[in-house]
Write an enzyme that holds these catalytic residues in place. Structure first.
Site, mmCIF file in Angstrom:
data_model
loop_
_atom_site.group_PDB
_atom_site.id
_atom_site.type_symbol
_atom_site.label_atom_id
_atom_site.label_comp_id
_atom_site.label_asym_id
_atom_site.label_seq_id
_atom_site.Cartn_x
_atom_site.Cartn_y
_atom_site.Cartn_z
ATOM 1 N N SER A 7 77.901 -38.221 -2.667
ATOM 2 C CA SER A 7 78.255 -39.481 -2.658
ATOM 3 C C SER A 7 79.772 -39.573 -3.662
ATOM 4 C CB SER A 7 76.933 -40.144 -3.774
ATOM 5 O OG SER A 7 77.486 -39.264 -4.907
ATOM 6 N N ASN A 23 76.038 -47.034 -4.695
ATOM 7 C CA ASN A 23 76.055 -46.544 -6.716
ATOM 8 C C ASN A 23 77.286 -47.655 -7.028
ATOM 9 O OD1 ASN A 23 74.506 -44.110 -6.338
ATOM 10 N ND2 ASN A 23 76.349 -42.829 -6.394
ATOM 11 N N HIS A 26 75.067 -40.879 3.362
ATOM 12 C CA HIS A 26 74.745 -40.743 1.601
ATOM 13 C C HIS A 26 72.825 -41.474 1.785
ATOM 14 C CE1 HIS A 26 75.217 -42.218 -2.579
ATOM 15 N NE2 HIS A 26 74.412 -41.510 -2.111
ATOM 16 N N GLU A 46 73.789 -44.736 3.269
ATOM 17 C CA GLU A 46 75.275 -45.529 3.355
ATOM 18 C C GLU A 46 75.643 -44.771 4.793
ATOM 19 O OE1 GLU A 46 76.183 -47.572 -0.638
ATOM 20 O OE2 GLU A 46 76.662 -45.212 -0.771
#
Ligand code: 3HC
Length: 285
Positions: A120, A192, A141, A153
């Site tokens: 990440s 995130n 991800h 992701e």
């Protein structure tokens, strides 16, 4: 491209669950760790998870047995890589470690194999040039806990081909996940960054003495319908991971607003990482 065999590199909290999710979805999967003890611990944990699914009536016994048959935990990278169609790297978040893993994978996997990283914090362009196939490299991800959270992701680097993105998205869908496609690399990707905005506001409210950790979490859950409050989520993800994500973002952007919040730094320095250490914002048995 038809993916049948998946190799997950790293058997930590993410790697083991990604491997299990792949095996349940029908992929022949190997989870590899440098440490035999770590691989054995991950295997025992996933065996418990599978037994729990059967006991709860979430998975038929025969399907669980098939998934277990498809899943191997190993320390032998060369053997596990030899027939892999897709590699998902979920090792330590250190660039030097990841670059040497990608160079090794480039040498050990068939030329057709896609090499993805679950990172990440490190965009795949930072490892793609350690391989001779940057068009087959991207971020894939997953979110914690990977057996539950549906989003994945998929972040392309400037060299990633459309075929790579389509193949990885198809694998994610086959695993019952919802792909989130990013057209370019950006620190924190999408989820995130969203999580960070909520977390930063929660920390600011707490630091200003507006409300307690518990009450801010209650607002997130019972006013906004979040499954967890931002403080509970930091404890789940790990305050070490939270700290390191922000440090990595700051190192990439040089922007002081990307630095970890002082309260996060204090928890990190105190070794209060959350659930994994028994204490973070909350205390755990
Ligand atoms: N591993 C595997 N399965 C788990 C699990 C775990 N650690 N925790 C919970 N589950 C499963 C349970 O077995 C249960 O499955 P079932 O309903 O099929 O029987 C289901 O999840 C629900 O569990 P619980 O009833 O025990 O608890 P909750 O309903 O509170 O759900 C949760 C737990 C799924 C963790 C939920 O609170 C949640 O969604 N929290 C938010 C998590 C989140 O935001 N994750 C993203 C973090 S950011 C990230 O990972 C990015 C990285 O780069 C940092």
């Amino acid at each position: 491209m038809d993916v049948q065999r998946i190799l997950v590199v790293g058997s930590g909290a993410m790697g083991r669950q990604i491997g299990m999710a792949a095996a349940v979805a029908g992929f022949t999967t190997a989870v590899r760790d440098v440490s035999a003890d770590a691989a054995a611990a991950a295997e025992a944990d996933m065996r418990r998870w599978l037994d729990g699914r059967v006991a709860k009536g979430r998975l038929a016994e025969a399907d669980a047995a098939d998934a277990w048959e498809r899943l191997t935990f190993t320390t032998d990278l060369a053997a596990a890589a030899a027939e892999a169609d897709l590699v998902i790297e979920a090792a330590t978040e250190r660039l030097d470690v990841k670059r040497s893993i990608f160079a090794e994978l480039d040498a050990l996997t068939p030329a057709r194999a896609i090499l993805a990283t679950n990172s990440s914090t490190l965009a795949s362009s930072t490892v793609a040039d350690a391989t001779g196939r940057p068009e087959k490299v991207c971020n894939m991800h997953f979110f914690n806990p990977a057996l539950v959270m549906k989003a994945v992701e998929i972040v392309r680097n400037p060299h990633t081909s459309d075929e790579t993105v389509e193949t990885v998205a198809a694998v994610a869908r086959a695993m019952g996940k919802s792909p989130v496609l990013l057209a370019k690399e950006i620190p924190g990707f999408v989820a995130n960054r969203l999580m960070g905005a909520v977390r930063d506001e929660a920390l600011a409210l707490y630091a200003a003495g507006v409300a307690s950790v518990e009450d801010i979490d209650t607002a997130a859950k019972d006013a906004l319908g979040y499954p967890m409050g931002p403080f509970e989520l930091m404890d789940l993800v790990g305050l070490d991971v939270t700290y390191l994500i922000r440090r990595a973002a700051y190192e990439q952007t040089g922007d002081e607003k990307d630095l970890p919040h002082p309260l996060i730094t204090a928890k990190y320095e105190a070794g209060e990482f959350g659930r994994k250490t028994g204490k973070g914002w909350y205390t755990y048995e």
